[in-house]
Design a protein around this motif. Structure first.
Motif, PDB file in Angstrom:
ATOM      1  N   TYR A 112       0.806  -1.225   0.000  1.00 45.34           N
ATOM      2  CA  TYR A 112       0.000   0.000   0.000  1.00 45.34           C
ATOM      3  C   TYR A 112       0.838   1.274   0.000  1.00 45.34           C
ATOM      4  O   TYR A 112       0.300   2.373   0.032  1.00 45.34           O
ATOM      5  CB  TYR A 112      -0.965  -0.002   1.184  1.00 45.34           C
ATOM      6  N   ASP A 113       2.168   1.135  -0.028  1.00 48.23           N
ATOM      7  CA  ASP A 113       3.096   2.262  -0.058  1.00 48.23           C
ATOM      8  C   ASP A 113       2.872   3.215   1.119  1.00 48.23           C
ATOM      9  O   ASP A 113       2.759   4.419   0.956  1.00 48.23           O
ATOM     10  CB  ASP A 113       3.002   3.010  -1.395  1.00 48.23           C
ATOM     11  N   VAL A 114       2.751   2.639   2.309  1.00 44.42           N
ATOM     12  CA  VAL A 114       2.601   3.414   3.537  1.00 44.42           C
ATOM     13  C   VAL A 114       3.631   2.910   4.543  1.00 44.42           C
ATOM     14  O   VAL A 114       4.220   1.850   4.365  1.00 44.42           O
ATOM     15  CB  VAL A 114       1.172   3.302   4.130  1.00 44.42           C
ATOM     16  N   SER A 115       3.827   3.659   5.612  1.00 44.85           N
ATOM     17  CA  SER A 115       4.753   3.195   6.646  1.00 44.85           C
ATOM     18  C   SER A 115       4.075   2.132   7.506  1.00 44.85           C
ATOM     19  O   SER A 115       2.849   2.095   7.621  1.00 44.85           O
ATOM     20  CB  SER A 115       5.211   4.372   7.516  1.00 44.85           C
ATOM     21  N   VAL A 116       4.881   1.278   8.132  1.00 43.83           N
ATOM     22  CA  VAL A 116       4.343   0.254   9.028  1.00 43.83           C
ATOM     23  C   VAL A 116       3.644   0.930  10.206  1.00 43.83           C
ATOM     24  O   VAL A 116       2.568   0.496  10.626  1.00 43.83           O
ATOM     25  CB  VAL A 116       5.454  -0.711   9.509  1.00 43.83           C
ATOM     26  N   ASP A 117       4.222   2.014  10.732  1.00 43.52           N
ATOM     27  CA  ASP A 117       3.586   2.742  11.838  1.00 43.52           C
ATOM     28  C   ASP A 117       2.186   3.206  11.450  1.00 43.52           C
ATOM     29  O   ASP A 117       1.243   3.058  12.219  1.00 43.52           O
ATOM     30  CB  ASP A 117       4.421   3.950  12.260  1.00 43.52           C
ATOM     31  N   ASP A 118       2.053   3.807  10.265  1.00 45.94           N
ATOM     32  CA  ASP A 118       0.723   4.261   9.832  1.00 45.94           C
ATOM     33  C   ASP A 118      -0.214   3.087   9.626  1.00 45.94           C
ATOM     34  O   ASP A 118      -1.397   3.164   9.969  1.00 45.94           O
ATOM     35  CB  ASP A 118       0.819   5.078   8.543  1.00 45.94           C
ATOM     36  N   LEU A 119       0.292   2.005   9.084  1.00 44.11           N
ATOM     37  CA  LEU A 119      -0.542   0.825   8.862  1.00 44.11           C
ATOM     38  C   LEU A 119      -1.090   0.294  10.188  1.00 44.11           C
ATOM     39  O   LEU A 119      -2.262  -0.052  10.294  1.00 44.11           O
ATOM     40  CB  LEU A 119       0.254  -0.271   8.151  1.00 44.11           C
ATOM     41  N   VAL A 120      -0.267   0.275  11.214  1.00 42.95           N
ATOM     42  CA  VAL A 120      -0.659  -0.293  12.502  1.00 42.95           C
ATOM     43  C   VAL A 120      -1.428   0.711  13.364  1.00 42.95           C
ATOM     44  O   VAL A 120      -2.437   0.367  13.971  1.00 42.95           O
ATOM     45  CB  VAL A 120       0.584  -0.804  13.267  1.00 42.95           C
ATOM     46  N   TYR A 121      -0.991   1.959  13.421  1.00 39.68           N
ATOM     47  CA  TYR A 121      -1.530   2.909  14.389  1.00 39.68           C
ATOM     48  C   TYR A 121      -2.485   3.954  13.827  1.00 39.68           C
ATOM     49  O   TYR A 121      -3.101   4.686  14.583  1.00 39.68           O
ATOM     50  CB  TYR A 121      -0.379   3.641  15.104  1.00 39.68           C
ATOM     51  N   PHE A 122      -2.611   4.061  12.515  1.00 38.21           N
ATOM     52  CA  PHE A 122      -3.451   5.103  11.925  1.00 38.21           C
ATOM     53  C   PHE A 122      -4.914   4.898  12.304  1.00 38.21           C
ATOM     54  O   PHE A 122      -5.456   3.807  12.167  1.00 38.21           O
ATOM     55  CB  PHE A 122      -3.304   5.089  10.399  1.00 38.21           C
TER      56      PHE A 122
END
Length: 104
Positions: free
Chosen positions: A11-21
């Protein structure tokens, strides 16, 4: 963790954003890696704007830096962009060298 990393890459996103967004709280979608939304600013009476501190820090913008102001007036893509003038001049030179090599 490997699946999270693979999904973040997909999805071309950071792991942090994927988990915590929290999409409900943010009311916007996750931005692609390296892309940011720093908030809004208001145009002053004389046309001046304030670039948010987080953006200035992340992009290493300092007082006195020169920015090129680019604009698009097409209704579907209307907008404005600010980029460091050195980057704009470098990109312009690369285009000239590519398409007009005999002008050197």
């Amino acid at each position: 963790m490997l699946n999270c990393a693979a999904l973040a890459d997909l999805y071309d996103v950071s792991v942090d954003d994927l988990v915590y967004f929290d999409g409900g709280a943010e009311k916007v979608s996750i931005a692609p890696k390296g892309k940011h939304f720093f908030g809004t600013t208001v145009i002053g009476e004389r046309g001046q704007i304030v670039i948010p501190k987080q953006a200035r820090n992340l992009l290493n913008l300092k007082p006195g830096d020169t920015l090129a102001v680019l604009g698009d007036e097409n209704p579907g893509t209307k907008g404005i962009a600010l980029i460091p003038s050195e980057l704009f001049l470098k990109a312009t030179q690369e285009v000239m060298d590519t398409f007009y090599p005999k002008l050197k």
